[in-house]
Design a protein around this motif. Structure first.
Motif, PDB file in Angstrom:
ATOM      1  N   TYR A  92      34.988  16.216  13.098  1.00  0.00           N
ATOM      2  CA  TYR A  92      35.598  15.004  12.911  1.00  0.00           C
ATOM      3  C   TYR A  92      34.371  13.900  12.954  1.00  0.00           C
ATOM      4  CZ  TYR A  92      40.199  16.061  14.271  1.00  0.00           C
ATOM      5  OH  TYR A  92      41.501  16.481  14.221  1.00  0.00           O
ATOM      6  N   THR A  93      33.468  13.951  13.481  1.00  0.00           N
ATOM      7  CA  THR A  93      31.996  13.193  13.369  1.00  0.00           C
ATOM      8  C   THR A  93      31.862  13.286  11.776  1.00  0.00           C
ATOM      9  OG1 THR A  93      31.596  13.451  15.509  1.00  0.00           O
ATOM     10  CG2 THR A  93      29.980  12.860  13.717  1.00  0.00           C
ATOM     11  N   GLN A  94      31.567  15.243  11.350  1.00  0.00           N
ATOM     12  CA  GLN A  94      31.197  15.072  10.151  1.00  0.00           C
ATOM     13  C   GLN A  94      31.885  14.950   8.804  1.00  0.00           C
ATOM     14  OE1 GLN A  94      29.675  19.161   9.405  1.00  0.00           O
ATOM     15  NE2 GLN A  94      29.878  19.362  12.034  1.00  0.00           N
ATOM     16  N   ILE A  95      33.390  15.076   8.864  1.00  0.00           N
ATOM     17  CA  ILE A  95      34.375  14.738   7.602  1.00  0.00           C
ATOM     18  C   ILE A  95      33.911  13.551   7.640  1.00  0.00           C
ATOM     19  CG2 ILE A  95      36.798  14.866   7.363  1.00  0.00           C
ATOM     20  CD1 ILE A  95      37.194  16.696   9.235  1.00  0.00           C
ATOM     21  N   SER A  96      33.954  12.419   8.887  1.00  0.00           N
ATOM     22  CA  SER A  96      33.872  11.023   8.951  1.00  0.00           C
ATOM     23  C   SER A  96      32.448  10.679   7.885  1.00  0.00           C
ATOM     24  CB  SER A  96      34.268  10.356  10.208  1.00  0.00           C
ATOM     25  OG  SER A  96      34.051   9.147  10.377  1.00  0.00           O
ATOM     26  N   GLN A  97      31.559  11.533   8.030  1.00  0.00           N
ATOM     27  CA  GLN A  97      30.367  11.322   7.636  1.00  0.00           C
ATOM     28  C   GLN A  97      30.774  11.260   6.298  1.00  0.00           C
ATOM     29  OE1 GLN A  97      27.727   9.603   8.742  1.00  0.00           O
ATOM     30  NE2 GLN A  97      26.837   9.366   6.560  1.00  0.00           N
ATOM     31  N   MET A  98      30.864  12.806   5.426  1.00  0.00           N
ATOM     32  CA  MET A  98      31.271  12.819   4.594  1.00  0.00           C
ATOM     33  C   MET A  98      31.845  11.957   3.409  1.00  0.00           C
ATOM     34  SD  MET A  98      29.107  16.076   3.916  1.00  0.00           S
ATOM     35  CE  MET A  98      30.569  16.219   2.836  1.00  0.00           C
ATOM     36  N   GLU A  99      33.472  11.565   4.517  1.00  0.00           N
ATOM     37  CA  GLU A  99      34.205  10.590   3.662  1.00  0.00           C
ATOM     38  C   GLU A  99      33.210   9.333   3.165  1.00  0.00           C
ATOM     39  OE1 GLU A  99      37.324  10.288   5.675  1.00  0.00           O
ATOM     40  OE2 GLU A  99      38.626  11.689   5.549  1.00  0.00           O
ATOM     41  N   GLU A 124      29.778   9.037   2.405  1.00  0.00           N
ATOM     42  CA  GLU A 124      29.474   9.450   1.628  1.00  0.00           C
ATOM     43  C   GLU A 124      29.607   9.874   0.106  1.00  0.00           C
ATOM     44  OE1 GLU A 124      27.165  13.148   2.509  1.00  0.00           O
ATOM     45  OE2 GLU A 124      25.903  12.206   4.240  1.00  0.00           O
ATOM     46  N   LYS A 125      30.658  10.580   0.371  1.00  0.00           N
ATOM     47  CA  LYS A 125      31.712  10.509  -1.087  1.00  0.00           C
ATOM     48  C   LYS A 125      31.947   9.394  -1.932  1.00  0.00           C
ATOM     49  CE  LYS A 125      36.470  12.560  -2.853  1.00  0.00           C
ATOM     50  NZ  LYS A 125      37.199  12.616  -2.346  1.00  0.00           N
ATOM     51  N   GLN A 126      32.294   7.747  -1.012  1.00  0.00           N
ATOM     52  CA  GLN A 126      32.308   7.001  -1.171  1.00  0.00           C
ATOM     53  C   GLN A 126      31.406   6.222  -2.758  1.00  0.00           C
ATOM     54  OE1 GLN A 126      33.816   4.863   1.878  1.00  0.00           O
ATOM     55  NE2 GLN A 126      35.897   5.554   1.930  1.00  0.00           N
ATOM     56  N   GLN A 127      29.929   6.702  -1.780  1.00  0.00           N
ATOM     57  CA  GLN A 127      29.108   5.925  -2.582  1.00  0.00           C
ATOM     58  C   GLN A 127      28.042   6.985  -3.591  1.00  0.00           C
ATOM     59  OE1 GLN A 127      26.697   5.162   0.137  1.00  0.00           O
ATOM     60  NE2 GLN A 127      28.176   3.080   1.244  1.00  0.00           N
ATOM     61  N   ALA A 128      29.221   8.085  -3.479  1.00  0.00           N
ATOM     62  CA  ALA A 128      28.299   9.682  -4.613  1.00  0.00           C
ATOM     63  C   ALA A 128      29.075   9.373  -5.895  1.00  0.00           C
ATOM     64  CB  ALA A 128      28.582  10.373  -4.005  1.00  0.00           C
ATOM     65  N   PRO A 129      27.855   9.750  -6.914  1.00  0.00           N
ATOM     66  CA  PRO A 129      28.129   9.490  -8.506  1.00  0.00           C
ATOM     67  C   PRO A 129      29.618  10.347  -8.740  1.00  0.00           C
ATOM     68  CG  PRO A 129      26.037  11.071  -7.441  1.00  0.00           C
ATOM     69  CD  PRO A 129      26.509   9.938  -7.017  1.00  0.00           C
ATOM     70  N   GLN A 130      30.320   9.971  -9.805  1.00  0.00           N
ATOM     71  CA  GLN A 130      31.566  10.815 -10.365  1.00  0.00           C
ATOM     72  C   GLN A 130      31.312  12.294 -10.519  1.00  0.00           C
ATOM     73  OE1 GLN A 130      34.196   9.090 -10.357  1.00  0.00           O
ATOM     74  NE2 GLN A 130      34.994  10.972 -10.784  1.00  0.00           N
ATOM     75  N   ASP A 131      30.344  12.323 -10.588  1.00  0.00           N
ATOM     76  CA  ASP A 131      30.163  13.925 -10.523  1.00  0.00           C
ATOM     77  C   ASP A 131      29.552  14.696  -9.510  1.00  0.00           C
ATOM     78  OD1 ASP A 131      29.458  14.180 -13.579  1.00  0.00           O
ATOM     79  OD2 ASP A 131      27.302  13.664 -13.852  1.00  0.00           O
ATOM     80  N   ASP A 132      29.682  14.441  -8.617  1.00  0.00           N
ATOM     81  CA  ASP A 132      29.890  15.007  -7.021  1.00  0.00           C
ATOM     82  C   ASP A 132      31.309  15.064  -5.837  1.00  0.00           C
ATOM     83  OD1 ASP A 132      26.870  15.235  -7.814  1.00  0.00           O
ATOM     84  OD2 ASP A 132      25.832  13.609  -6.690  1.00  0.00           O
ATOM     85  N   GLN A 133      31.842  14.108  -7.360  1.00  0.00           N
ATOM     86  CA  GLN A 133      33.353  13.553  -5.676  1.00  0.00           C
ATOM     87  C   GLN A 133      34.062  14.759  -5.633  1.00  0.00           C
ATOM     88  OE1 GLN A 133      34.592  11.098  -4.885  1.00  0.00           O
ATOM     89  NE2 GLN A 133      32.446   9.608  -5.339  1.00  0.00           N
ATOM     90  N   SER A 193      32.764  18.469  -5.348  1.00  0.00           N
ATOM     91  CA  SER A 193      32.020  18.138  -3.972  1.00  0.00           C
ATOM     92  C   SER A 193      32.038  17.746  -3.648  1.00  0.00           C
ATOM     93  CB  SER A 193      30.317  18.772  -4.594  1.00  0.00           C
ATOM     94  OG  SER A 193      29.169  18.919  -3.534  1.00  0.00           O
ATOM     95  N   TYR A 194      32.039  16.954  -2.841  1.00  0.00           N
ATOM     96  CA  TYR A 194      32.713  16.594  -1.256  1.00  0.00           C
ATOM     97  C   TYR A 194      33.630  16.693  -0.888  1.00  0.00           C
ATOM     98  CZ  TYR A 194      27.712  13.608  -1.408  1.00  0.00           C
ATOM     99  OH  TYR A 194      26.865  13.360  -0.494  1.00  0.00           O
ATOM    100  N   THR A 195      34.549  16.559  -2.019  1.00  0.00           N
ATOM    101  CA  THR A 195      36.501  17.111  -1.585  1.00  0.00           C
ATOM    102  C   THR A 195      36.530  18.721  -1.209  1.00  0.00           C
ATOM    103  OG1 THR A 195      36.434  15.733  -3.062  1.00  0.00           O
ATOM    104  CG2 THR A 195      38.323  17.025  -2.760  1.00  0.00           C
ATOM    105  N   THR A 196      36.165  19.289  -1.951  1.00  0.00           N
ATOM    106  CA  THR A 196      35.805  21.141  -1.288  1.00  0.00           C
ATOM    107  C   THR A 196      34.742  20.854   0.130  1.00  0.00           C
ATOM    108  OG1 THR A 196      35.052  21.536  -3.705  1.00  0.00           O
ATOM    109  CG2 THR A 196      34.984  22.866  -1.840  1.00  0.00           C
ATOM    110  N   GLN A 197      34.343  20.117   1.023  1.00  0.00           N
ATOM    111  CA  GLN A 197      32.970  20.395   1.559  1.00  0.00           C
ATOM    112  C   GLN A 197      34.374  19.469   3.059  1.00  0.00           C
ATOM    113  OE1 GLN A 197      28.662  19.066   1.382  1.00  0.00           O
ATOM    114  NE2 GLN A 197      29.442  18.893  -0.316  1.00  0.00           N
ATOM    115  N   ILE A 198      34.950  18.177   2.476  1.00  0.00           N
ATOM    116  CA  ILE A 198      35.653  17.235   3.928  1.00  0.00           C
ATOM    117  C   ILE A 198      37.155  18.835   4.002  1.00  0.00           C
ATOM    118  CG2 ILE A 198      36.567  15.826   3.490  1.00  0.00           C
ATOM    119  CD1 ILE A 198      34.921  14.305   2.598  1.00  0.00           C
ATOM    120  N   GLN A 199      37.493  19.115   2.283  1.00  0.00           N
ATOM    121  CA  GLN A 199      38.771  20.368   2.811  1.00  0.00           C
ATOM    122  C   GLN A 199      37.971  21.266   3.512  1.00  0.00           C
ATOM    123  OE1 GLN A 199      39.727  21.239  -1.037  1.00  0.00           O
ATOM    124  NE2 GLN A 199      41.463  19.236  -1.543  1.00  0.00           N
TER     125      GLN A 199
END
Length: 277
Positions: A122-129, A131-140, A142-148
Protein backbone atom coordinates in the motif's frame (compact mmCIF):
# COMPACT_ATOMS: atom_id res chain seq x y z
CA UNK A 1 -40.87 -122.97 -4.35
CA UNK A 2 -42.23 -119.52 -5.27
CA UNK A 3 -45.20 -119.99 -2.95
CA UNK A 4 -42.93 -120.96 -0.04
CA UNK A 5 -40.75 -117.88 -0.61
CA UNK A 6 -43.79 -115.59 -0.67
CA UNK A 7 -45.04 -117.08 2.59
CA UNK A 8 -41.69 -116.39 4.26
CA UNK A 9 -41.79 -112.75 3.12
CA UNK A 10 -45.33 -112.26 4.42
CA UNK A 11 -44.40 -113.86 7.76
CA UNK A 12 -41.35 -111.61 8.13
CA UNK A 13 -43.43 -108.51 7.38
CA UNK A 14 -45.97 -109.55 9.99
CA UNK A 15 -43.27 -109.98 12.63
CA UNK A 16 -41.78 -106.53 11.86
CA UNK A 17 -45.22 -104.92 12.00
CA UNK A 18 -45.90 -106.52 15.39
CA UNK A 19 -42.68 -105.31 17.03
CA UNK A 20 -42.78 -101.81 15.57
CA UNK A 21 -46.47 -101.07 16.14
CA UNK A 22 -48.14 -103.28 18.68
CA UNK A 23 -45.21 -103.86 21.04
CA UNK A 24 -44.36 -100.14 21.07
CA UNK A 25 -47.89 -99.01 21.81
CA UNK A 26 -47.50 -99.74 25.54
CA UNK A 27 -46.25 -97.51 28.40
CA UNK A 28 -42.62 -97.52 27.16
CA UNK A 29 -43.44 -96.57 23.60
CA UNK A 30 -41.97 -93.06 24.07
CA UNK A 31 -38.47 -94.50 23.89
CA UNK A 32 -38.86 -95.17 20.18
CA UNK A 33 -40.75 -91.97 19.32
CA UNK A 34 -39.15 -89.45 16.95
CA UNK A 35 -40.36 -85.86 17.29
CA UNK A 36 -40.42 -83.90 14.04
CA UNK A 37 -41.47 -80.44 12.90
CA UNK A 38 -42.76 -79.38 9.55
CA UNK A 39 -40.61 -77.37 7.18
CA UNK A 40 -43.01 -74.45 7.59
CA UNK A 41 -42.49 -74.53 11.36
CA UNK A 42 -38.72 -74.38 10.96
CA UNK A 43 -38.69 -71.66 8.32
CA UNK A 44 -41.55 -69.63 9.72
CA UNK A 45 -43.72 -70.02 6.60
CA UNK A 46 -46.22 -72.59 7.90
CA UNK A 47 -49.67 -72.08 9.31
CA UNK A 48 -48.36 -72.45 12.86
CA UNK A 49 -46.60 -69.08 12.69
CA UNK A 50 -48.09 -67.68 15.90
CA UNK A 51 -48.31 -64.18 17.26
CA UNK A 52 -45.13 -64.72 19.25
CA UNK A 53 -42.17 -65.96 17.20
CA UNK A 54 -39.09 -67.49 18.79
CA UNK A 55 -35.55 -66.37 18.00
CA UNK A 56 -32.15 -66.59 19.67
CA UNK A 57 -30.33 -63.48 20.82
CA UNK A 58 -27.99 -61.76 23.24
CA UNK A 59 -28.04 -58.64 25.43
CA UNK A 60 -26.26 -55.73 23.77
CA UNK A 61 -25.61 -52.09 24.79
CA UNK A 62 -28.08 -49.60 23.35
CA UNK A 63 -25.21 -47.30 22.31
CA UNK A 64 -21.51 -47.76 21.60
CA UNK A 65 -19.09 -44.85 21.20
CA UNK A 66 -16.04 -45.53 19.03
CA UNK A 67 -13.30 -42.90 19.27
CA UNK A 68 -10.76 -42.63 16.47
CA UNK A 69 -7.30 -41.19 17.11
CA UNK A 70 -6.15 -38.28 14.97
CA UNK A 71 -3.39 -39.77 12.83
CA UNK A 72 -1.64 -36.39 12.64
CA UNK A 73 -1.27 -36.17 16.43
CA UNK A 74 0.60 -38.07 19.12
CA UNK A 75 -1.20 -39.31 22.22
CA UNK A 76 0.54 -37.90 25.28
CA UNK A 77 -1.45 -39.44 28.13
CA UNK A 78 -4.36 -41.86 28.65
CA UNK A 79 -6.46 -41.12 31.73
CA UNK A 80 -8.63 -44.26 31.85
CA UNK A 81 -8.22 -48.01 31.74
CA UNK A 82 -10.35 -50.81 30.32
CA UNK A 83 -13.33 -51.46 32.59
CA UNK A 84 -13.40 -47.93 34.07
CA UNK A 85 -16.79 -46.24 34.35
CA UNK A 86 -17.00 -42.78 32.80
CA UNK A 87 -19.56 -40.00 32.59
CA UNK A 88 -20.26 -37.55 29.79
CA UNK A 89 -17.37 -35.07 29.88
CA UNK A 90 -14.87 -37.42 31.58
CA UNK A 91 -11.34 -36.88 30.13
CA UNK A 92 -10.20 -40.01 28.29
CA UNK A 93 -6.81 -39.09 26.81
CA UNK A 94 -4.82 -36.07 25.63
CA UNK A 95 -2.62 -35.27 22.66
CA UNK A 96 0.91 -33.92 22.79
CA UNK A 97 0.56 -30.14 22.34
CA UNK A 98 4.25 -29.24 22.02
CA UNK A 99 4.30 -29.69 18.25
CA UNK A 100 0.92 -27.94 17.93
CA UNK A 101 2.18 -24.96 19.93
CA UNK A 102 5.21 -24.66 17.65
CA UNK A 103 2.92 -24.85 14.61
CA UNK A 104 0.77 -22.06 16.05
CA UNK A 105 3.81 -19.85 16.69
CA UNK A 106 5.04 -20.34 13.13
CA UNK A 107 1.60 -19.58 11.68
CA UNK A 108 1.40 -16.36 13.72
CA UNK A 109 4.82 -15.30 12.42
CA UNK A 110 3.65 -15.99 8.86
CA UNK A 111 0.55 -13.85 9.44
CA UNK A 112 2.65 -11.00 10.78
CA UNK A 113 4.88 -11.20 7.72
CA UNK A 114 1.85 -11.05 5.42
CA UNK A 115 0.55 -7.98 7.22
CA UNK A 116 3.92 -6.29 6.76
CA UNK A 117 3.92 -7.19 3.07
CA UNK A 118 0.45 -5.73 2.58
CA UNK A 119 1.40 -2.54 4.41
CA UNK A 120 4.50 -2.19 2.23
CA UNK A 121 2.46 -2.71 -0.95
CA UNK A 122 0.00 0.00 0.00
CA UNK A 123 2.93 2.34 0.70
CA UNK A 124 4.34 1.64 -2.76
CA UNK A 125 0.98 2.23 -4.41
CA UNK A 126 0.60 5.55 -2.63
CA UNK A 127 4.07 6.61 -3.68
CA UNK A 128 3.49 5.59 -7.32
CA UNK A 129 0.24 7.53 -7.47
CA UNK A 130 2.04 10.69 -6.25
CA UNK A 131 4.78 10.26 -8.85
CA UNK A 132 2.22 9.63 -11.58
CA UNK A 133 0.60 13.01 -10.95
CA UNK A 134 3.91 14.76 -11.62
CA UNK A 135 5.09 12.51 -14.47
CA UNK A 136 4.89 13.59 -18.12
CA UNK A 137 2.11 12.27 -20.34
CA UNK A 138 4.39 9.73 -22.01
CA UNK A 139 5.06 8.03 -18.62
CA UNK A 140 1.43 7.88 -17.47
CA UNK A 141 0.77 4.44 -18.96
CA UNK A 142 3.87 2.98 -17.33
CA UNK A 143 2.83 4.26 -13.91
CA UNK A 144 -0.70 2.94 -14.39
CA UNK A 145 0.60 -0.51 -15.26
CA UNK A 146 2.90 -0.60 -12.21
CA UNK A 147 0.12 0.51 -9.88
CA UNK A 148 -2.25 -2.18 -11.21
CA UNK A 149 0.44 -4.81 -10.72
CA UNK A 150 0.90 -3.71 -7.09
CA UNK A 151 -2.85 -3.80 -6.54
CA UNK A 152 -2.93 -7.43 -7.79
CA UNK A 153 -0.14 -8.23 -5.36
CA UNK A 154 -2.26 -6.76 -2.56
CA UNK A 155 -5.21 -8.96 -3.53
CA UNK A 156 -3.04 -12.08 -3.45
CA UNK A 157 -1.55 -11.09 -0.12
CA UNK A 158 -5.02 -10.40 1.34
CA UNK A 159 -6.17 -13.86 0.19
CA UNK A 160 -3.12 -15.49 1.76
CA UNK A 161 -3.80 -13.54 4.94
CA UNK A 162 -7.36 -14.88 5.19
CA UNK A 163 -6.12 -18.42 4.57
CA UNK A 164 -3.47 -18.05 7.25
CA UNK A 165 -6.03 -16.67 9.73
CA UNK A 166 -8.27 -19.70 9.09
CA UNK A 167 -5.27 -21.98 9.63
CA UNK A 168 -4.51 -20.29 12.94
CA UNK A 169 -8.11 -20.78 14.09
CA UNK A 170 -7.87 -24.49 13.29
CA UNK A 171 -4.61 -24.81 15.20
CA UNK A 172 -6.11 -23.02 18.20
CA UNK A 173 -9.16 -25.30 18.08
CA UNK A 174 -6.81 -28.26 17.99
CA UNK A 175 -5.09 -26.97 21.10
CA UNK A 176 -8.43 -26.43 22.82
CA UNK A 177 -9.46 -30.00 21.95
CA UNK A 178 -6.16 -31.54 22.99
CA UNK A 179 -8.01 -33.44 25.72
CA UNK A 180 -10.63 -35.87 24.38
CA UNK A 181 -13.64 -36.43 26.64
CA UNK A 182 -16.41 -39.03 26.66
CA UNK A 183 -19.69 -38.02 25.05
CA UNK A 184 -21.75 -40.63 26.91
CA UNK A 185 -21.97 -42.29 30.30
CA UNK A 186 -20.72 -45.84 30.20
CA UNK A 187 -17.73 -48.10 30.62
CA UNK A 188 -14.43 -48.32 28.75
CA UNK A 189 -14.67 -51.54 26.77
CA UNK A 190 -11.32 -51.42 24.97
CA UNK A 191 -8.23 -49.27 24.39
CA UNK A 192 -6.34 -49.98 21.21
CA UNK A 193 -3.06 -48.05 21.05
CA UNK A 194 -1.99 -49.71 17.81
CA UNK A 195 -5.14 -48.74 15.90
CA UNK A 196 -5.65 -52.29 14.58
CA UNK A 197 -7.33 -55.41 15.89
CA UNK A 198 -5.77 -58.86 16.29
CA UNK A 199 -6.34 -59.57 12.60
CA UNK A 200 -4.65 -56.38 11.44
CA UNK A 201 -7.87 -54.59 10.52
CA UNK A 202 -8.45 -50.94 11.38
CA UNK A 203 -9.97 -50.54 14.85
CA UNK A 204 -11.04 -47.56 16.98
CA UNK A 205 -8.52 -46.20 19.46
CA UNK A 206 -11.05 -46.43 22.31
CA UNK A 207 -14.54 -47.91 22.65
CA UNK A 208 -17.10 -46.81 25.26
CA UNK A 209 -20.28 -48.84 25.83
CA UNK A 210 -23.28 -47.06 27.31
CA UNK A 211 -24.65 -48.25 30.65
CA UNK A 212 -28.26 -48.29 31.75
CA UNK A 213 -29.87 -48.77 28.35
CA UNK A 214 -29.69 -52.19 26.75
CA UNK A 215 -31.45 -54.00 23.97
CA UNK A 216 -31.79 -57.61 22.91
CA UNK A 217 -30.37 -58.52 19.53
CA UNK A 218 -32.11 -61.50 17.97
CA UNK A 219 -31.03 -63.48 14.93
CA UNK A 220 -33.35 -64.66 12.17
CA UNK A 221 -32.77 -66.72 9.06
CA UNK A 222 -33.57 -65.57 5.55
CA UNK A 223 -37.13 -66.93 5.54
CA UNK A 224 -38.04 -65.52 8.97
CA UNK A 225 -36.52 -62.16 8.11
CA UNK A 226 -39.05 -61.68 5.34
CA UNK A 227 -41.96 -62.11 7.74
CA UNK A 228 -40.68 -59.69 10.41
CA UNK A 229 -42.06 -56.19 10.84
CA UNK A 230 -41.57 -53.38 13.36
CA UNK A 231 -43.88 -53.70 16.34
CA UNK A 232 -44.21 -57.48 15.94
CA UNK A 233 -44.32 -59.38 19.28
CA UNK A 234 -41.51 -61.92 19.57
CA UNK A 235 -39.80 -64.13 22.12
CA UNK A 236 -36.00 -64.07 22.24
CA UNK A 237 -34.22 -67.08 23.75
CA UNK A 238 -30.79 -66.57 25.27
CA UNK A 239 -28.02 -68.28 23.37
CA UNK A 240 -26.08 -68.81 26.59
CA UNK A 241 -28.71 -69.53 29.25
CA UNK A 242 -31.25 -71.79 27.53
CA UNK A 243 -33.92 -71.19 30.22
CA UNK A 244 -33.76 -67.38 29.87
CA UNK A 245 -36.13 -65.57 27.50
CA UNK A 246 -37.13 -62.00 26.76
CA UNK A 247 -40.55 -60.91 25.52
CA UNK A 248 -40.78 -57.76 23.47
CA UNK A 249 -41.58 -56.16 20.15
CA UNK A 250 -39.36 -55.59 17.14
CA UNK A 251 -38.08 -52.01 17.04
CA UNK A 252 -35.37 -52.27 14.36
CA UNK A 253 -34.83 -54.71 11.51
CA UNK A 254 -31.34 -54.67 10.06
CA UNK A 255 -30.80 -57.11 7.17
CA UNK A 256 -27.25 -58.37 7.11
CA UNK A 257 -26.72 -60.27 3.93
CA UNK A 258 -23.55 -62.12 4.81
CA UNK A 259 -22.25 -65.54 3.93
CA UNK A 260 -25.33 -67.29 5.23
CA UNK A 261 -27.84 -64.63 4.21
CA UNK A 262 -28.53 -64.04 7.89
CA UNK A 263 -30.37 -61.09 9.36
CA UNK A 264 -31.03 -59.70 12.80
CA UNK A 265 -33.89 -58.00 14.56
CA UNK A 266 -33.28 -55.66 17.49
CA UNK A 267 -35.69 -55.52 20.42
CA UNK A 268 -35.92 -52.06 21.95
CA UNK A 269 -35.02 -51.35 25.55
CA UNK A 270 -38.58 -50.16 26.17
CA UNK A 271 -39.95 -53.68 25.83
CA UNK A 272 -41.27 -55.82 28.65
CA UNK A 273 -38.54 -58.25 29.72
CA UNK A 274 -39.47 -61.49 31.48
CA UNK A 275 -36.62 -63.79 32.50
CA UNK A 276 -36.86 -67.51 33.15
CA UNK A 277 -39.82 -68.14 30.86
Amino acid sequence: LIAVFASVVVLAAAVILYFTVFRNSGPDSSKGTVYVESVGSLTGTGNNLGVLNRYTGVVDPQETLEIQKNSDKTVKEIFVEEGDEVSAGTPLFSYDTDAISLELSQAQLDLESLNNDISALYTQISQMEKEKQQAPQDDQLSYTTQIQSLQNDVRRAEYNKKSKQAEIEQIRASLDNATVVSEIAGAVQSINSEGTDEFGNSAPFMTIIATGNYRIKGKANEQNLRSLYEGQPVIIHSRIAKDTTWNGTVSVIEPRWGGGNAGKCCIGCCMCVNSGR
